[in-house]
Motif scaffolding. Structure first.
Motif, PDB file in Angstrom:
ATOM      1  N   ALA A 148       0.829  -1.212   0.000  1.00  0.00           N
ATOM      2  CA  ALA A 148       0.000   0.000   0.000  1.00  0.00           C
ATOM      3  C   ALA A 148       0.859   1.257   0.000  1.00  0.00           C
ATOM      4  O   ALA A 148       0.580   2.232  -0.720  1.00  0.00           O
ATOM      5  CB  ALA A 148      -0.925  -0.003   1.215  1.00  0.00           C
ATOM      6  N   LEU A 149       1.934   1.230   0.772  1.00  0.00           N
ATOM      7  CA  LEU A 149       2.825   2.386   0.832  1.00  0.00           C
ATOM      8  C   LEU A 149       3.548   2.567  -0.499  1.00  0.00           C
ATOM      9  O   LEU A 149       3.732   3.696  -0.971  1.00  0.00           O
ATOM     10  CB  LEU A 149       3.836   2.200   1.964  1.00  0.00           C
ATOM     11  N   ARG A 167       2.383   1.698  -3.437  1.00  0.00           N
ATOM     12  CA  ARG A 167       1.416   2.244  -4.394  1.00  0.00           C
ATOM     13  C   ARG A 167       1.239   3.743  -4.187  1.00  0.00           C
ATOM     14  O   ARG A 167       1.138   4.507  -5.148  1.00  0.00           O
ATOM     15  CB  ARG A 167       0.067   1.525  -4.260  1.00  0.00           C
ATOM     16  N   GLU A 168       1.205   4.174  -2.936  1.00  0.00           N
ATOM     17  CA  GLU A 168       1.064   5.605  -2.645  1.00  0.00           C
ATOM     18  C   GLU A 168       2.276   6.384  -3.147  1.00  0.00           C
ATOM     19  O   GLU A 168       2.143   7.481  -3.705  1.00  0.00           O
ATOM     20  CB  GLU A 168       0.882   5.821  -1.146  1.00  0.00           C
ATOM     21  N   LEU A 169       3.464   5.815  -2.962  1.00  0.00           N
ATOM     22  CA  LEU A 169       4.680   6.477  -3.427  1.00  0.00           C
ATOM     23  C   LEU A 169       4.693   6.576  -4.944  1.00  0.00           C
ATOM     24  O   LEU A 169       5.033   7.626  -5.508  1.00  0.00           O
ATOM     25  CB  LEU A 169       5.913   5.726  -2.928  1.00  0.00           C
ATOM     26  N   ALA A 223       2.117   6.665  -6.900  1.00  0.00           N
ATOM     27  CA  ALA A 223       1.112   7.661  -7.276  1.00  0.00           C
ATOM     28  C   ALA A 223       1.632   9.077  -7.060  1.00  0.00           C
ATOM     29  O   ALA A 223       1.425   9.971  -7.898  1.00  0.00           O
ATOM     30  CB  ALA A 223      -0.171   7.442  -6.474  1.00  0.00           C
ATOM     31  N   ALA A 224       2.326   9.299  -5.948  1.00  0.00           N
ATOM     32  CA  ALA A 224       2.887  10.628  -5.669  1.00  0.00           C
ATOM     33  C   ALA A 224       3.912  11.010  -6.718  1.00  0.00           C
ATOM     34  O   ALA A 224       3.966  12.167  -7.159  1.00  0.00           O
ATOM     35  CB  ALA A 224       3.511  10.656  -4.275  1.00  0.00           C
ATOM     36  N   THR A 267       7.506  14.248  -1.720  1.00  0.00           N
ATOM     37  CA  THR A 267       7.202  13.510  -0.505  1.00  0.00           C
ATOM     38  C   THR A 267       8.472  12.908   0.063  1.00  0.00           C
ATOM     39  O   THR A 267       9.502  12.844  -0.621  1.00  0.00           O
ATOM     40  CB  THR A 267       6.154  12.411  -0.765  1.00  0.00           C
ATOM     41  N   LYS A 287       6.388   5.617   6.858  1.00  0.00           N
ATOM     42  CA  LYS A 287       5.241   6.396   6.399  1.00  0.00           C
ATOM     43  C   LYS A 287       5.721   7.439   5.403  1.00  0.00           C
ATOM     44  O   LYS A 287       6.897   7.833   5.406  1.00  0.00           O
ATOM     45  CB  LYS A 287       4.526   7.069   7.562  1.00  0.00           C
ATOM     46  N   LEU A 288       4.812   7.846   4.533  1.00  0.00           N
ATOM     47  CA  LEU A 288       5.113   8.938   3.610  1.00  0.00           C
ATOM     48  C   LEU A 288       4.649  10.236   4.248  1.00  0.00           C
ATOM     49  O   LEU A 288       3.539  10.316   4.793  1.00  0.00           O
ATOM     50  CB  LEU A 288       4.408   8.725   2.268  1.00  0.00           C
ATOM     51  N   TYR A 306       4.224  14.394   3.555  1.00  0.00           N
ATOM     52  CA  TYR A 306       4.184  15.473   2.577  1.00  0.00           C
ATOM     53  C   TYR A 306       4.418  16.805   3.293  1.00  0.00           C
ATOM     54  O   TYR A 306       3.918  17.002   4.411  1.00  0.00           O
ATOM     55  CB  TYR A 306       2.837  15.487   1.854  1.00  0.00           C
ATOM     56  N   ASP A 355       1.335  18.487   4.786  1.00  0.00           N
ATOM     57  CA  ASP A 355       0.469  17.683   5.650  1.00  0.00           C
ATOM     58  C   ASP A 355       0.408  18.282   7.057  1.00  0.00           C
ATOM     59  O   ASP A 355       1.318  18.110   7.864  1.00  0.00           O
ATOM     60  CB  ASP A 355       0.977  16.240   5.706  1.00  0.00           C
TER      61      ASP A 355
END
Length: 226
Positions: free
Chosen positions: A4-5, A7-9, A11-12, A19, A31-32, A34, A37
């Motif tokens: 999941a992390l 995939r988020e990276l 996408a970013a 990030t 954790k990512l 930003y 944030d």
């Protein structure tokens, strides 16, 4: 890194969002983070902003004593050159070697050709249209090279309205003074116009197009890194 992390990276990165991958060294928790944030602790946001600005990872200590490794993932550096002139050829090549994604903008297709700029992204729209589509961000440098106000001025106006980290304009001191006057008449403030490096490049006595390109790239690097 869990799926999941990752995939988020990914996408970013695709969205060109800066990030930082934060890893707690005591237990591997990741954790990512930003820079925008607001839900994160202020000490972490400050550290994240610093490593993104320096474009280099760092180990930092949290207030509770835990150590975190911060690994920055910045969007790619970009260089937008307005004017497919002689100086643009060595400048595009040098910038590409330095890791920049280079785009050359010039509606004159006889200048903006793949023969003159092999491997470079060429845009033959008018500069105002091109700049709107390219959407310069804080990782973008912009240099105008045509000496033609019809091409340079629209690009500079768009650049001044953007967060581009570097704006440069080729031309003599007399040419730049006239440029400043036009931009002032167009409503730009003195402090805003002062963002433009003009005449462009470090004063190293450059004469040839290649030497001028080196001076420009050196000034871009100095602005980015200091």
């Amino acid at each position: 890194m869990d799926a999941a992390l990752l995939r988020e990276l990914v996408a970013a990165r695709a969205e060109k969002r800066p990030t930082v991958l934060a890893t707690r060294l005591t237990d591997g928790v990741q954790k990512l983070v930003y820079p925008s944030d607001k839900s994160q602790d202020s000490w972490l946001i400050k550290a994240v902003s610093e490593v993104l600005a320096g474009d280099k990872g760092a180990v930092i200590a949290a207030p509770d004593g835990a150590e975190w490794f911060l690994n920055p993932f910045n969007p790619p550096l970009r260089l937008i050159l307005v004017g497919a002139v002689h100086i643009a050829q060595p400048l595009a090549a040098i910038a590409s070697l330095a890791g920049y994604d280079v785009t050359v903008v010039d509606p004159r297709t006889s200048f903006a050709s793949s023969e003159r700029f092999p491997g470079m992204t060429l845009v033959t729209d008018w500069p105002d249209e091109a700049m709107a589509a390219l959407a310069p961000d804080a990782r973008t440098a912009i240099v105008t090279l045509t000496h033609d106000p019809k091409l340079d001025d629209p690009a500079l106006k768009a650049a001044l309205a953007s967060p581009a980290f570097y704006i440069g304009a080729l031309g003599s001191k007399k040419t730049h003074a006239a440029r400043v006057a036009r931009l002032s008449e167009a409503g730009f403030t003195e402090s805003g116009i002062a963002r433009i490096h003009g005449p462009v490049g470090l004063a190293i006595g450059a004469k040839s197009p290649a030497e001028i390109a080196i001076s420009i790239m050196a000034e871009i690097t100095e602005t980015l890194r200091t």
